[in-house]
Motif scaffolding. Structure first.
Motif, mmCIF file in Angstrom:
data_model
loop_
_atom_site.group_PDB
_atom_site.id
_atom_site.type_symbol
_atom_site.label_atom_id
_atom_site.label_comp_id
_atom_site.label_asym_id
_atom_site.label_seq_id
_atom_site.Cartn_x
_atom_site.Cartn_y
_atom_site.Cartn_z
ATOM 1 N N TYR A 31 0.627 -1.130 0.069
ATOM 2 C CA TYR A 31 0.052 0.078 -0.035
ATOM 3 C C TYR A 31 0.845 1.146 -0.016
ATOM 4 N N ALA A 32 1.852 0.994 0.816
ATOM 5 C CA ALA A 32 2.738 2.365 0.773
ATOM 6 C C ALA A 32 4.043 1.861 1.454
ATOM 7 N N MET A 33 5.095 2.781 1.249
ATOM 8 C CA MET A 33 6.358 2.818 1.559
ATOM 9 C C MET A 33 6.786 3.990 2.474
ATOM 10 N N GLY A 34 7.398 3.787 3.749
ATOM 11 C CA GLY A 34 7.474 5.164 4.428
ATOM 12 C C GLY A 34 8.994 5.083 5.021
ATOM 13 N N TRP A 35 9.459 6.348 5.458
ATOM 14 C CA TRP A 35 10.727 6.733 6.038
ATOM 15 C C TRP A 35 10.582 7.012 7.462
ATOM 16 N N PHE A 36 11.114 6.678 8.489
ATOM 17 C CA PHE A 36 11.181 6.896 9.737
ATOM 18 C C PHE A 36 12.772 7.420 10.236
ATOM 19 N N ARG A 37 12.629 7.917 11.377
ATOM 20 C CA ARG A 37 13.992 8.100 11.805
ATOM 21 C C ARG A 37 13.851 8.293 13.441
ATOM 22 N N GLN A 38 15.245 7.837 13.924
ATOM 23 C CA GLN A 38 15.471 7.815 15.282
ATOM 24 C C GLN A 38 16.751 8.416 15.424
ATOM 25 N N ALA A 39 16.555 9.461 16.297
ATOM 26 C CA ALA A 39 17.947 10.382 16.842
ATOM 27 C C ALA A 39 18.045 9.868 18.192
ATOM 28 N N PRO A 40 19.675 9.857 18.540
ATOM 29 C CA PRO A 40 19.911 9.543 19.942
ATOM 30 C C PRO A 40 19.160 10.069 21.080
ATOM 31 N N GLY A 41 18.636 9.069 21.710
ATOM 32 C CA GLY A 41 17.862 9.611 22.989
ATOM 33 C C GLY A 41 16.556 9.925 22.694
ATOM 34 N N LYS A 42 16.059 9.577 21.244
ATOM 35 C CA LYS A 42 14.880 10.234 21.181
ATOM 36 C C LYS A 42 13.918 8.803 20.359
ATOM 37 N N GLU A 43 12.557 9.371 20.624
ATOM 38 C CA GLU A 43 11.620 8.094 20.065
ATOM 39 C C GLU A 43 12.015 8.111 18.488
ATOM 40 N N ARG A 44 11.488 7.156 17.837
ATOM 41 C CA ARG A 44 11.391 7.094 16.376
ATOM 42 C C ARG A 44 10.285 7.836 15.757
ATOM 43 N N GLU A 45 10.422 8.698 14.570
ATOM 44 C CA GLU A 45 9.242 9.505 14.235
ATOM 45 C C GLU A 45 9.319 9.416 12.801
ATOM 46 N N PHE A 46 8.066 9.564 12.316
ATOM 47 C CA PHE A 46 7.915 9.322 10.972
ATOM 48 C C PHE A 46 8.472 10.757 10.174
ATOM 49 N N VAL A 47 8.791 10.233 9.194
ATOM 50 C CA VAL A 47 9.614 11.508 8.284
ATOM 51 C C VAL A 47 8.646 11.754 7.001
ATOM 52 N N GLY A 48 8.354 10.498 6.130
ATOM 53 C CA GLY A 48 7.590 10.792 4.950
ATOM 54 C C GLY A 48 7.065 9.341 4.325
ATOM 55 N N SER A 49 6.130 9.435 3.612
ATOM 56 C CA SER A 49 6.049 8.223 2.960
ATOM 57 C C SER A 49 5.091 8.277 1.610
#
Length: 118
Positions: A31-49
Motif C-alpha cells: 500500500y505504501a512505503m515510508g521513512w522513519f528516523r530515530q535520533a540518539p535518545g529520542k523516539e522513532r518518528e515519521f519522516v515521509g511516505s
C-alpha cells in the motif's frame, strides 16, 4: 519481505543526500512505503511516505519542503531525497512497508545512519 536501506553518511549542514530502500522477497503487494528516523535518545518518528499505486505523499512538518519521497515501481525501491540538511536531521533512518491501508507498517529495514555536522 526484506528491505535494504542505503545511502547514509556524514555530510555538512546545507548539503543534500539521497537514501534508497529496495524491497525484495516473495510476491507481495504494497500500500505504501515510508521513512522513519530515530535520533540518539529520542523516539522513532515519521519522516515521509508514498502510496505505491497513486504516488501520494505525506511528510512530517519538520522536513516538509526539504525532503522528497519518490518511488520506482519497476525496482520496488523508494527514495528519500534530503536537501538543506540540518544538524537536527542526524538520526538512523529506517524504511518500512505498509502492505494494506488498514494495517500499520509491517516490515522494517535495518536503518542507515545520517550524520549532519554544523
Amino acid at each position: 519481505v526484506q528491505l535494504q536501506a542505503s545511502g547514509g553518511g556524514l555530510v555538512q549542514a546545507g548539503d543534500s543526500l539521497r537514501l534508497s530502500c529496495a524491497a525484495s522477497g516473495r510476491a507481495f503487494s504494497m500500500y505504501a512505503m515510508g521513512w522513519f528516523r530515530q535520533a540518539p535518545g529520542k523516539e522513532r518518528e515519521f519522516v515521509g511516505s508514498i502510496t505505491w499505486n497513486g504516488g501520494s505523499t505525506l511528510y512530517a512538518d519538520s522536513v516538509k519542503g526539504r525532503f522528497t519521497v519518490s518511488r520506482d515501481g519497476a525496482k520496488n525501491t523508494v527514495y528519500l531525497q534530503m536537501n538543506s540538511l540540518k544538524p537536527e536531521d542526524t538520526a538512523v533512518y529506517y524504511c518500512a512497508v505498509r502492505v494494506h491501508i488498514a494495517r500499520a507498517y509491517d516490515y522494517w529495514g535495518q536503518g542507515t545512519l545520517v550524520t549532519v555536522s554544523s
